[in-house]
Design a protein around this motif. Structure first.
Motif: not given
Length: 418
Positions: A198-200, A240, A246
């Motif tokens: 995951g990324i923001q 996260r 996210w």
């Protein structure tokens, strides 16, 4: 044109050991990278040093200890094994090295070795291949920064090329699908969750990071090759960190929801990684397995490609073609996708709150700059506090307010038992 080409496959790395001290050192460098955490530097420095590093290493060390074999971590060992196998299939004019961002050997270490080699023997071309299939600012771009720092004070620099992604590489897609299908045929799980790092969300919606699109292309290409009801294949994100929104849906929450709706068995695979690490072996293989067992479901964790023989051959073909082949031959090694159609198909990612405007961002930076300066000022004067107190109590011993303050401090000290 080139006498010899040095190819460096770059990975993140792991702590030196699962001890809190080594994990703290690792996290300090990793989370201190502005590509990894792109918050304002002063704000993040305060959060990292006051709230994360004093506490998180101890809990993270417990997680790392679960994948420690007594000498090393899976990411390190699998990268070494993979590089050793790939090297056997490379053309004679290619030399292969592996390097890590946060572990030795680092890119800088390899470059120092290159500088010491005789001019007529050393490689005159450098190609860096980050081992992150999908491009992201938080991963691949960090590798570029690392290489740039290495070159900063160099006198001689070889021709340099950077491969930003290989998420559509046929060998990667085909062998990932093959590995998944083997589990599907053996255990017949009701659902397959393809989980990505995951990324923001704002990196995609505001900064236009291509990562989300690359993930969906990977998901779609793998999905098309699997012999399972496509409605049972799901696209999720894991790992996260912090309170920001996210990319979603979240892998663990989504899997539990599937069970609550009646699912009895779920398989997971994470094509954000080509070698197993904490996020795969522990987060999916251990924590998610335990979480699903607690709600009554069976979980089948599918390992990464690691040092699979066919994967080593396929990746070596990619390197050989990139270095010595023709452009058309290189194109044939990748699946083509319709980018416009992909962007239309993309599952929507909706921000729960609107992004801050420029004025709001400036105000937040100003607030935290003020807090930072206050903290620095307090840190300077705090060690002098006992001496100042002694001075004023000596020369102004009858001062009512001073007596009140210090009597209160003494009372609190007595209560606290310190």
């Amino acid at each position: 044109m080139f006498r010899k080409t040095k190819v460096v496959i770059g990975q993140l790395g792991s702590p030196e050991s699962p001890s809190p001290k080594d994990v703290r050192k690792f996290l300090k460098e990793f989370l201190g990278d502005p590509r990894v955490v792109d918050l304002p530097r002063v704000l993040w420095w305060l959060i990292l040093n006051l709230f994360i590093l004093p506490f998180r290493p101890k809990s993270s060390a417990k997680l790392y200890s679960r994948i420690w074999d007594g000498n090393s971590f899976p990411l390190i060992e699998n990268t070494k094994k993979f590089a050793f196998k790939v090297e056997k299939y490379l053309d004679d004019n290619i030399e292969l090295n592996y390097a890590f961002l946060l572990t030795e050997p680092r890119v800088g270490t390899l470059f120092k070795q290159w500088e010491k080699e005789p001019f007529h023997e050393r490689a005159d071309r450098l190609i860096v291949l980050p081992q992150f299939p999908q491009y992201s600012e938080s991963t691949s771009a960090s590798v570029v920064d690392n290489v740039g720092k290495t070159f900063a004070n160099a006198v001689n620099i070889p021709d340099f090329e950077f491969v930003s992604s290989y998420h559509r590489l046929r060998a990667f897609i085909d062998l990932s699908a093959k590995k998944i299908q083997e589990t599907l045929d053996k255990h017949n799980p009701e659902h397959l969750v393809i989980s990505f790092h995951g990324i923001q969300l704002r990196r995609y919606t505001q900064k236009k990071d291509e990562y989300y699109v690359h993930c969906y292309e990977t998901f779609k290409l793998i999905k098309e090759k699997l012999n399972i009801d496509h409605d049972k294949i799901h696209f999720t994100f894991q790992s996260r960190f912090g309170s920001e929104q996210w990319l979603g849906p979240a892998t663990d929450e989504f899997a539990v929801e599937l069970v609550e709706k009646g699912a009895k068995s779920i398989a997971t695979y994470s094509p954000s990684f080509v070698v197993d690490c904490l996020e795969t072996t522990d987060e999916l293989g251990h924590e998610l397995t335990k979480e699903l067992e607690e709600v009554g479901a069976k979980h089948y964790f599918i390992e990464c490609l690691n040092d699979d023989d066919d994967w080593a051959k396929g990746y070596a073909e990619f390197i050989n073609t990139y270095v010595n082949g023709k452009r058309e031959e290189l194109k044939e090694l990748f699946y083509l996708t319709d980018r416009k159609a992909i962007e239309v198909e993309l599952p929507p990612q909706i921000e729960k709150s609107p992004p801050l405007d420029d004025n709001a961002k400036k105000n937040i930076k100003l607030v935290f700059l003020t807090l930072f300066l206050d903290l620095i000022g307090f840190s300077i004067i705090f060690p002098l506090f006992p001496a100042l107190a002694k001075h004023y109590l000596t020369y102004d011993s009858d001062n009512f307010f001073l007596q009140l303050i210090f009597s209160s401090i003494n009372a609190l000290t007595d209560v606290g038992g310190t």
